[in-house]
Design a protein around this motif. Structure first.
Motif, short mmCIF file in Angstrom:
data_model
loop_
_atom_site.label_atom_id
_atom_site.label_comp_id
_atom_site.label_asym_id
_atom_site.label_seq_id
_atom_site.Cartn_x
_atom_site.Cartn_y
_atom_site.Cartn_z
N LEU A 53 15.21 -7.80 2.54
CA LEU A 53 16.05 -7.85 3.74
C LEU A 53 15.18 -7.84 5.00
N PHE A 54 14.11 -7.04 4.95
CA PHE A 54 13.20 -6.98 6.10
C PHE A 54 12.50 -8.33 6.30
N VAL A 55 12.10 -8.94 5.21
CA VAL A 55 11.45 -10.27 5.30
C VAL A 55 12.43 -11.29 5.88
N VAL A 56 13.69 -11.21 5.44
CA VAL A 56 14.72 -12.11 5.96
C VAL A 56 14.90 -11.87 7.46
N ILE B 9 6.10 9.18 2.04
CA ILE B 9 6.43 10.06 3.19
C ILE B 9 6.24 9.30 4.51
N LEU B 10 5.09 8.61 4.61
CA LEU B 10 4.82 7.84 5.84
C LEU B 10 5.92 6.81 6.09
N ALA B 11 6.28 6.08 5.03
CA ALA B 11 7.31 5.05 5.16
C ALA B 11 8.64 5.67 5.56
N VAL B 12 9.02 6.76 4.91
CA VAL B 12 10.33 7.36 5.18
C VAL B 12 10.41 7.86 6.62
N LEU B 39 7.36 -2.72 4.87
CA LEU B 39 6.75 -3.64 3.90
C LEU B 39 5.46 -3.08 3.27
N ILE B 40 4.50 -2.77 4.11
CA ILE B 40 3.18 -2.41 3.57
C ILE B 40 3.22 -1.09 2.80
N PHE B 41 3.72 -0.03 3.43
CA PHE B 41 3.75 1.28 2.75
C PHE B 41 4.61 1.25 1.48
N PRO B 42 5.82 0.66 1.53
CA PRO B 42 6.61 0.59 0.28
C PRO B 42 5.92 -0.22 -0.82
N GLY B 47 3.23 -0.22 -5.92
CA GLY B 47 2.06 -0.62 -6.73
C GLY B 47 1.42 0.57 -7.42
N PHE B 48 1.13 1.62 -6.64
CA PHE B 48 0.50 2.82 -7.24
C PHE B 48 1.47 3.51 -8.20
#
Lengths: 64, 200
Positions: A53-56, B9-12, B39-42, B47-48
């Motif tokens: 959704l963010f990409v959209v 935590i950072l993302a939230v 995007l990046i943090f999630p 991945g981890f």
């Protein structure tokens, strides 16, 4: 188009999806069990949906 | 696990900020922060997290979370020097934490993925109750899984019996398990005595 705009207009829906996904992910990491693994997959799907959704949102430039 | 926690935590925190005040994302700096938060943090957490779960899924604790596997785990403690799975486990021939996985994987470039996909099918079968009473392997046990460890061992290479059939062994024309007793011996589990691992 208006439906997509509605979904991505603010950060609420994608934010909730990502937060729920992350919450499930972190919670499942402390339990070694196949149910935890399956829950992780479900959480991951929420997460991916939120990110999509963010990409959209970026693609259609639906700024608040 | 700690890394996943930090990224989550950072993302939230950032996501909650953007949810409360979405106008934060209007400026250039805000856009970068939103990109990190949504995007990046999630992605990093996912991945981890996946790596951790894949590692967890290799443990005996994971395999025995399906109760049909409990007898197989118990059979690793059979007190019999001729019982192949038990000897490997008890003498640390395979990691005691990941004993099931070490023998029941495919040592190929995509072995991890292949075996985990098969595992997912097993989980579905477990929930649907569609597993046989006598669990058996889908296909004959590939010599590759044995030779992954034993293939370059001096004891294996210099053994006369192995030497005479080496080509057939590597070509899977003769199976290791046709000579070596491999049974987990689930049927006679109650007739065996068991090794009691001393507490450290």
């Amino acid at each position: 188009m208006s439906f997509i705009n509605k979904l991505t207009k603010d950060f609420k829906l994608m934010g909730i999806l990502i937060i729920v996904g992350l919450f499930i992910e972190v919670l499942t990491l402390i339990w070694i069990h196949h149910i935890a693994f399956l829950s992780f997959v479900v959480g991951g799907l929420c997460l991916v949906l939120g990110m999509l959704l963010f990409v959209v949102k970026i693609f259609f430039k639906t700024n608040p | 696990m700690g890394v996943v926690f930090i990224f989550a935590i950072l993302a939230v925190i950032l996501i909650i900020l953007f949810m409360i005040k979405s106008s934060l994302a209007v400026s250039k700096g805000g856009k970068i922060l939103a990109f990190l938060a949504f995007l990046i943090f999630p992605v990093l957490a996912l991945g981890f997290g996946t790596m951790t779960h894949l590692d967890n899924s290799k443990t005996i604790a994971f395999c025995t979370s399906c109760h049909v596997m409990n007898d197989y785990a118990e059979s690793l403690y059979i007190d019999d020097p001729d019982n192949l799975p038990a000897v490997h486990f008890q003498n640390n021939g395979v990691s005691q934490k990941e004993a099931c996985y070490k023998c029941h994987t495919t040592y190929t470039p995509f072995g991890d993925l292949e075996i985990k996909l098969t595992g997912m099918v097993h989980v579905i079968q477990y929930y649907l109750g569609k597993y046989p009473e006598n669990i058996h392997l889908h296909k004959p046990f590939n010599n590759r899984e044995c030779l992954h460890c034993h293939g370059n061992a001096r004891s294996f290479l210099t053994d006369e019996k192995h030497k005479s059939i080496m080509q057939k062994l590597t070509a899977n024309e003769v199976f290791c398990l046709s000579c070596h007793s491999y049974k987990h011996d689930i049927e006679n589990l109650d007739k065996h005595t068991f090794w009691e691992k001393p507490e450290k």
